[in-house]
Design a protein around this motif. Structure first.
Motif, short mmCIF file in Angstrom:
data_model
loop_
_atom_site.label_atom_id
_atom_site.label_comp_id
_atom_site.label_asym_id
_atom_site.label_seq_id
_atom_site.Cartn_x
_atom_site.Cartn_y
_atom_site.Cartn_z
N LYS A 137 4.18 5.66 -5.54
CA LYS A 137 4.09 5.79 -7.00
C LYS A 137 3.18 6.95 -7.37
CE LYS A 137 5.07 1.35 -8.97
NZ LYS A 137 4.45 0.05 -8.84
N THR A 138 2.03 7.03 -6.70
CA THR A 138 1.08 8.12 -6.99
C THR A 138 1.75 9.47 -6.76
OG1 THR A 138 -0.55 6.65 -6.05
CG2 THR A 138 -1.29 8.89 -6.49
N ILE A 139 2.52 9.54 -5.68
CA ILE A 139 3.18 10.81 -5.34
C ILE A 139 4.21 11.18 -6.42
CG2 ILE A 139 4.79 11.86 -3.68
CD1 ILE A 139 3.20 10.37 -1.50
N GLU A 160 0.84 -1.20 0.00
CA GLU A 160 0.00 0.00 0.00
C GLU A 160 0.88 1.26 0.00
OE1 GLU A 160 -2.84 0.07 3.28
OE2 GLU A 160 -2.71 2.26 3.21
N ILE A 161 1.96 1.21 0.77
CA ILE A 161 2.87 2.37 0.82
C ILE A 161 3.56 2.55 -0.54
CG2 ILE A 161 4.96 3.31 1.91
CD1 ILE A 161 4.03 2.04 4.52
N LEU A 216 4.05 10.38 -9.51
CA LEU A 216 3.33 10.85 -10.69
C LEU A 216 2.85 12.29 -10.53
CD1 LEU A 216 1.19 7.69 -11.63
CD2 LEU A 216 3.19 8.60 -12.82
N MET A 217 2.58 12.66 -9.28
CA MET A 217 2.09 14.03 -9.03
C MET A 217 3.17 15.07 -9.35
SD MET A 217 0.20 13.28 -5.43
CE MET A 217 -0.07 14.92 -4.85
N GLY A 218 4.40 14.63 -9.32
CA GLY A 218 5.49 15.58 -9.57
C GLY A 218 5.91 16.27 -8.30
N PRO A 219 7.16 16.74 -8.26
CA PRO A 219 7.73 17.28 -7.03
C PRO A 219 6.99 18.49 -6.49
CG PRO A 219 9.20 17.63 -8.90
CD PRO A 219 8.07 16.81 -9.40
#
Ligand code: PEP
Ligand code: MG
Length: 596
Positions: A62-64, A56-57, A66-69
């Motif tokens: 991964k989602t983070i 889950e972490i 993709l969000m970009g820095p």
């Protein structure tokens, strides 16, 4: 190094075992022993649970990414890293394996035990940043527990004989790791938590807080295992797995005892067992005083299943069924009429035709419905919970709930001799409202065409105002039952659950004695039934006094019945009467009793 902690003696006897520290928030985690053959599967359960959280972490990371820095909050990224690191921590993993392999704890128990061990290390760290990582550890433990939910092994044994065997001194000195008793150490335990431990593996209890007649202490006493409450800081001073001795008679906990101390307490333990063996011979002896007075010894129970223990102890009925225990720890989902009917009927059946006194719910004060903070009835939601919406006040504030209970009790009364007992009444208006709701409950059953039985109606005398207006009560009720635990609390303004004022909680205060004595005398004069169902009834140092004051019906934990019976058999009420009057009128009855 040996050291001792002093607290309040609440349940008698000596327990010697290893400490199991349980955080108050984690007492709802299952505690049971597994079989040796289950060790591998249990370790797997933790591994699968942990892997699920790790996955889950990773997904979140991964989602983070993709969000970009720009959008990804740095704190969140750092937090997830810490959580991953903790989940993969060697000490956590090897510790959990140790508790499962060496001690045969079930997976959840092993995980929370190791959490406690590491959390203690975090507490002791100098660095504030590291100290605060305890909260993260707590979060990941919680997540793994959640991931493991529903994966419990089908052949788990909730009650093992292991842990109940008395270790020989040789065992203790050899540090035998698997087959020794365990004692539970917690900051606090709610009465509902205690109930959960009723069928558990523990041989004794220690809590930091709590008074002698707090409901937690009462349940511990009903379990008939040594317990000490109010042993301040014990949950911080005792470490996981320490050897401890609980001296339930003296209210002392001895940590890391030396061989000499162990030998002494081993001897005491055997003495207690011998005494129990002697008392057990009185089980079938009728409780009759030397001058031929028949004394009724009744049982206090919390759950229908306790009826078996009451019969075994020689009780001639149930004098107090604390029905609120059916309502607690259910996340607010209260038992419906059918469930209650079944529970009351089981208790009646368990008593084999002997009378059962069912008290309507006494929720509130130190008996919250459940521990969830959003519940309005949580004990700390009000400034003075013991003076607030409690017992009959709570019932009258929720007539639907109360009617449901009354219907269930009325229906159960068809199956045996049932007495209905109402807690904490003080006002005529409360009495009339209660009786009118009882009529209403009967009318509802009539309308539904459902059969019900007759009830004897009783009120508890727990508030000084009630004891001072007995005429009012005797006009409406068939019998009274003195709840001395609350009567003392309300007469002396002492919170019964607060260990810091426990030394002032005095059953022998002249004001308390006068209220008790006058209530007994008035009921006897009017030919109404009178019983004491508070802890005073099971206290053998007070049996003679209560007999002398005219009491003939005592209700107590089954575990206390035989010791009280022994006092009854040795008593001569003719001789005790004058003495009891003198004690009652003394300025300091406690001193007089101590000298006697
Ligand atoms: C009492 O107050 O004495 C009593 C028996 O009721 P409880 O302990 O449940 O409040
Ligand atoms: Mg009470």
């Amino acid at each position: 190094m040996t050291f001792s902690i002093h607290g309040l003696a609440v349940a008698r006897g000596i327990a010697i075992g290893r400490a199991v520290l349980v955080a108050s928030s984690r007492v709802d985690v299952a505690h049971y022993f597994i079989e040796a053959s289950q060790v591998g599967a249990e370790i797997d359960r933790v591994r699968v649970g942990r892997n699920a959280v790790v996955d889950e972490i990773h997904r979140l990371q991964k989602t983070i990414t993709l969000m970009g820095p720009k959008e990804a909050p740095h704190e969140l990224t750092a937090l997830l890293d810490v959580h991953l690191m903790l989940l993969q921590d060697d000490e956590l993993i090897s510790g959990v394996k140790h508790w499962i392999t060496e001690r045969h704890y079930n997976a959840e128990w092993a995980l929370t035990t190791q959490f406690e061990v590491i959390a203690r290390q975090f507490d002791e760290m100098e660095d504030e940043y590291l100290r605060e990582r305890k909260a993260d550890l707590e979060q990941i433990t919680e997540k793994v527990l959640r991931a493991m939910k529903g994966t419990g092994s089908a052949i788990a044994t909730p009650k093992s004989t292991r842990g109940t065997r008395k270790p020989s001194q040789q065992d203790l000195l050899l540090d035998d790791t698997v087959d020794v008793p365990l004692v539970l150490v917690a900051h606090d335990l709610s009465p509902a938590d205690m109930l959960q431990f009723k069928q558990s593996v523990f041989a004794g209890f220690i809590t930091d807080v709590g008074g002698k007649t707090s409901h937690t202490a009462i349940v511990a006493r009903s379990m008939d295992i040594p317990a000490v409450v109010g042993a301040r800081l014990s949950s911080q001073l005792v470490r996981q797995d320490d050897w401890v001795i609980i001296d339930g008679d003296a209210g002392v906990v001895i940590v890391d005892p030396s061989p000499i101390i162990l030998a002494e307490y081993g001897f005491k333990q055997r003495q207690v067992e011998l005494e129990r063996g002697r008392l057990s011979r009185l089980r079938h002896t009728p409780a009759v005083t030397m001058d031929g007075q028949k004394i009724e010894l009744l049982a206090n129970i919390e759950m229908p299943e306790d009826a078996a223990g009451a019969v075994k102890a020689g009780a001639v009925g149930v004098g107090l069924f604390r029905s609120e225990f059916l309502f607690m720890g259910r996340q607010g989902k209260l038992p419906d009429e059918e469930e209650q009917y079944q529970a009351y009927s089981r208790a009646i059946e368990g008593m084999h035709g002997m009378p059962v006194t069912i008290r309507t719910v006494d929720i509130g004060a130190d008996k919250p419905l459940d521990k969830s903070p959003e519940r309005a009835y949580r004990d700390d939601a009000h400034l003075n919970p013991a003076l607030g919406l409690r017992a009959i006040r709570w019932s009258l504030a929720d007539p639907e709930m109360f009617l449901t209970q009354l219907r269930a009790i009325l229906r159960a009364a068809k199956n045996g001799q049932v007495n209905l007992l109402i807690p904490m009444l003080a006002h005529g208006s409360e009495i009339r409202q209660t009786l009118s709701l009882l009529d209403h409950a009967r009318a509802e059953l009539d309308n539904r065409g459902v059969a019900y039985g007759p009830l004897q109606l009783g009120a508890m005398i727990e508030i000084p105002a009630a004891a001072l207006t007995l005429k009012l009560f005797l006009k409406y009720f068939d019998f009274l039952s003195i709840g001395t635990n609350d009567l003392i609390q309300y007469t002396l303004a002492i919170d019964r659950a607060d260990e810091s004022v426990a030394h002032l909680y005095d059953p022998l205060h002249p004001a308390v004695l006068r209220l008790v004595a006058e209530t007994i005398a008035e009921c006897n004069a009017q030919g109404k039934g009178i019983s004491v169902c508070g802890e005073m009834a099971g206290d053998t140092t007070l049996t003679r006094l209560l007999l002398g004051l005219g009491l003939r019906s005592f209700s107590m934990h089954p575990a206390q019945i035989l010791a009280v019976k022994q006092e009854v058999l040795r008593a001569d009420t003719g001789k005790l009467k004058a003495w009891a009057q003198e004690v009652m009128l003394d300025d300091e009855p406690g001193l007089r009793m101590a000298r006697a």
